[in-house]
Write an enzyme that holds these catalytic residues in place. Structure first.
Site, PDB file in Angstrom:
ATOM      1  N   TYR A  85     -42.506  42.827 -28.426  1.00  0.00           N
ATOM      2  CA  TYR A  85     -42.203  44.594 -28.822  1.00  0.00           C
ATOM      3  C   TYR A  85     -40.277  44.301 -28.097  1.00  0.00           C
ATOM      4  O   TYR A  85     -40.330  44.493 -26.890  1.00  0.00           O
ATOM      5  CB  TYR A  85     -43.154  45.532 -28.150  1.00  0.00           C
ATOM      6  N   ASP A 116     -33.572  40.997 -23.966  1.00  0.00           N
ATOM      7  CA  ASP A 116     -33.566  42.655 -24.000  1.00  0.00           C
ATOM      8  C   ASP A 116     -34.950  42.799 -22.778  1.00  0.00           C
ATOM      9  O   ASP A 116     -35.987  42.306 -21.653  1.00  0.00           O
ATOM     10  CB  ASP A 116     -35.093  43.209 -24.959  1.00  0.00           C
ATOM     11  N   LYS A 166     -36.223  52.282 -19.578  1.00  0.00           N
ATOM     12  CA  LYS A 166     -36.268  53.045 -18.591  1.00  0.00           C
ATOM     13  C   LYS A 166     -35.568  52.749 -16.850  1.00  0.00           C
ATOM     14  O   LYS A 166     -35.026  54.060 -16.893  1.00  0.00           O
ATOM     15  CB  LYS A 166     -37.793  51.578 -18.367  1.00  0.00           C
TER      16      LYS A 166
HETATM   17  C1  LIG Z   1     -39.232  44.987 -24.015  1.00  0.00           C
HETATM   18  C2  LIG Z   1     -38.925  46.604 -24.682  1.00  0.00           C
HETATM   19  N1  LIG Z   1     -37.764  47.152 -25.232  1.00  0.00           N
HETATM   20  C3  LIG Z   1     -37.948  48.242 -26.156  1.00  0.00           C
HETATM   21  C4  LIG Z   1     -39.110  49.359 -25.740  1.00  0.00           C
HETATM   22  C5  LIG Z   1     -38.761  50.142 -25.734  1.00  0.00           C
HETATM   23  O1  LIG Z   1     -38.011  51.386 -24.822  1.00  0.00           O
HETATM   24  P1  LIG Z   1     -37.841  52.797 -25.759  1.00  0.00           P
HETATM   25  O2  LIG Z   1     -39.120  53.034 -25.318  1.00  0.00           O
HETATM   26  O3  LIG Z   1     -37.573  53.557 -24.137  1.00  0.00           O
HETATM   27  O4  LIG Z   1     -37.481  52.789 -26.766  1.00  0.00           O
HETATM   28  C6  LIG Z   1     -40.058  49.114 -24.513  1.00  0.00           C
HETATM   29  C7  LIG Z   1     -41.008  50.157 -23.970  1.00  0.00           C
HETATM   30  O5  LIG Z   1     -41.817  49.595 -23.670  1.00  0.00           O
HETATM   31  C8  LIG Z   1     -40.118  47.200 -24.068  1.00  0.00           C
HETATM   32  O6  LIG Z   1     -41.546  47.191 -23.332  1.00  0.00           O
END
Ligand SMILES: Cc1ncc(COP(=O)(O)O)c(C=O)c1O
Length: 437
Positions: free
Chosen positions: A160, A253, A280
């Site tokens: 994700y 990521d 985050k």
């Molecule tokens: C690994 C990862 N990347 C990207 C995101 C997306 O971040 P956002 O919810 O701030 O768009 C998340 C959200 O949980 C995530 O866990």
């Protein structure tokens, strides 16, 4: 009684208790359905029979609209590394609000915030801010494609990276790459190759096979989807070596894994990608995203230079988030990292022991201040077990299962409270399943 019947009976009793304790949330959910589709605006937090509506948070606790206090281990999906309403973050945000929340110009705070990130994260020589982790990954991918002049991207199946079309593709049972959600154009699958977490030979072969068309490989260096976990030995090193050999960019990521140390997972594992996306925790509780990397790659976004990639955003690096972010990062020292990691380790050990002692079909995984509880494959109705578990913990005052994190405002007594709760929840579950120890 079969364990299938036992599980259903357990689930019904958990839901009955949940309904009894949260009538105010049930009412809010009903009202919400009149204005938000299904009462929802963030699918990952809406659960049957109704989600919780919270009124306030303080330190490690949240209070719902029915007045129930819960120890919060969700921490807004790991973002709140200092819990709720930390006095220093509140002061920073209030001071900013009083002098203007955002304007169409730069603020000195963005320089300080950017410097803190460049100093901490090994791969980041230059950074750009955004408003979510989704945006950070989206922009990062765009820059990687522009830098290499190629479109193809290798991502790990099931990973994700936010709700962005370019990543919402997955393997169908017949092996084809297809959209994983409605509204994603099917032809975007032409730009994605899917690899598997931990399969270093398989992913290395895919990189070599597609090298002349491949812009980048993107992954979470610490597994997030499907349960938190460290990478297998040598996995990241192999991906680093093969991408470097083949002239393909390696993108991490680290939206969640920035929790693993001052320099995120890359600092902890000693593997430096070409670019990194963050989110985050770097926003101190306000909406945030950021991405950065090698200066020569990031130069593509320089508006007074070539600006091969034009990136804007009305609220990028807005002073409110910057103030909260700077305050949160200042509070996050190496000593604090050690403390939240120690609490995380104690929680993982205690939960794993509680599961093992009762022979429950659950798996406790994670690393640092992050941990997750997943269902073993033999469970016939994983949906029932994994929907019931957060409710069962919630009924006893602990919020956040199955993806948990510790925070800097937690003490050992909070961890012990969670473990005591876990033993009670698991006793109930084990006896319902008919195999209590
Ligand atoms: C690994 C990862 N990347 C990207 C995101 C997306 O971040 P956002 O919810 O701030 O768009 C998340 C959200 O949980 C995530 O866990």
């Amino acid at each position: 009684m079969t364990s299938g019947e036992g599980l259903r009976r357990w689930y019904r009793s958990v839901v009955d208790e949940y309904r009894r304790r949260t009538p105010g949330s049930a009412r809010m959910f009903e009202q919400g359905g009149g204005v938000l589709p299904g009462g929802d605006t963030r699918y990952s937090i809406t659960t049957p029979p109704h989600p919780l509506y919270f009124e306030r948070g303080e330190g490690p606790y949240l209070w719902d609209v029915d007045g129930n206090r819960r120890l919060d281990l969700n921490n807004n999906s790991t973002a709140l590394v200092h819990g709720h309403a930390h006095p220093e973050i509140v002061a920073a945000v209030c001071d900013r609000a009083a002098i203007g929340t955002a304007w169409g110009g730069h603020s000195p705070l963005e320089v300080e915030w950017g410097r803190m990130i460049c100093e901490r994260v090994p791969s980041i020589e230059r950074v750009r801010f955004a408003n979510s982790g989704t945006e950070a990954n989206m922009h990062m991918l765009k820059v990687a494609r522009a830098f290499t002049g190629r479109d193809l991207v290798l991502k790990l199946d099931g990973a994700y990276h936010g709700t962005y079309d370019g990543f919402e593709l997955a393997a169908a049972p017949d092996g084809r790459v297809v959209p994983s959600t409605g509204g994603v154009p099917a032809n975007l699958s032409e730009n994605i190759v899917l690899g598997a977490w931990g399969d270093k030979e398989g992913v290395a072969a895919l990189i070599r096979e597609n090298a002349d068309r491949l812009a980048a490989v993107i992954l979470t260096p610490f597994r997030s989807a499907g349960g938190f976990a460290h990478p297998p030995e040598g996995y990241l090193e192999t991906l680093r070596d093969v991408t470097a050999d083949e002239g393909v960019l390696l993108l991490f990521d680290e939206v969640i894994s920035m929790r693993l140390g001052m320099g995120g997972a890359q600092g902890r594992y000693g593997v430096t990608p070409d670019m990194t996306a963050l989110g985050k925790l770097i926003g101190g509780g306000l909406p945030v995203g950021a991405f950065g990397g090698r200066a020569d790659i990031m130069a593509l976004t320089d508006p007074l230079g070539d600006m091969k990639v034009a990136l804007a955003g009305t609220f990028n690096a807005n002073p409110m988030t910057a103030a909260a972010g700077v305050a949160a990062l200042r509070l996050l020292t190496p000593e604090v990292h050690d403390r939240i990691d120690r609490l995380g380790a104690r929680l993982r050990e205690g939960l794993a022991t509680a599961v093992k002692d009762r022979g429950l079909p659950l798996r406790v995984e994670g690393g640092g201040s992050l941990l997750s509880v997943a269902c073993e494959p033999e469970v016939a109705r994983p949906d029932v077990l994994m929907t019931g578990l957060p409710l069962a913990f919630g009924n006893r005052g602990v919020f956040g299962f199955p993806y948990l994190s510790t925070s800097s405002v937690m003490e050992e007594q909070h961890v012990e409270y969670v473990l005591e709760t876990a033993r009670a929840v698991m006793d109930h579950l084990a006896s319902a399943l008919g195999d209590a120890a």
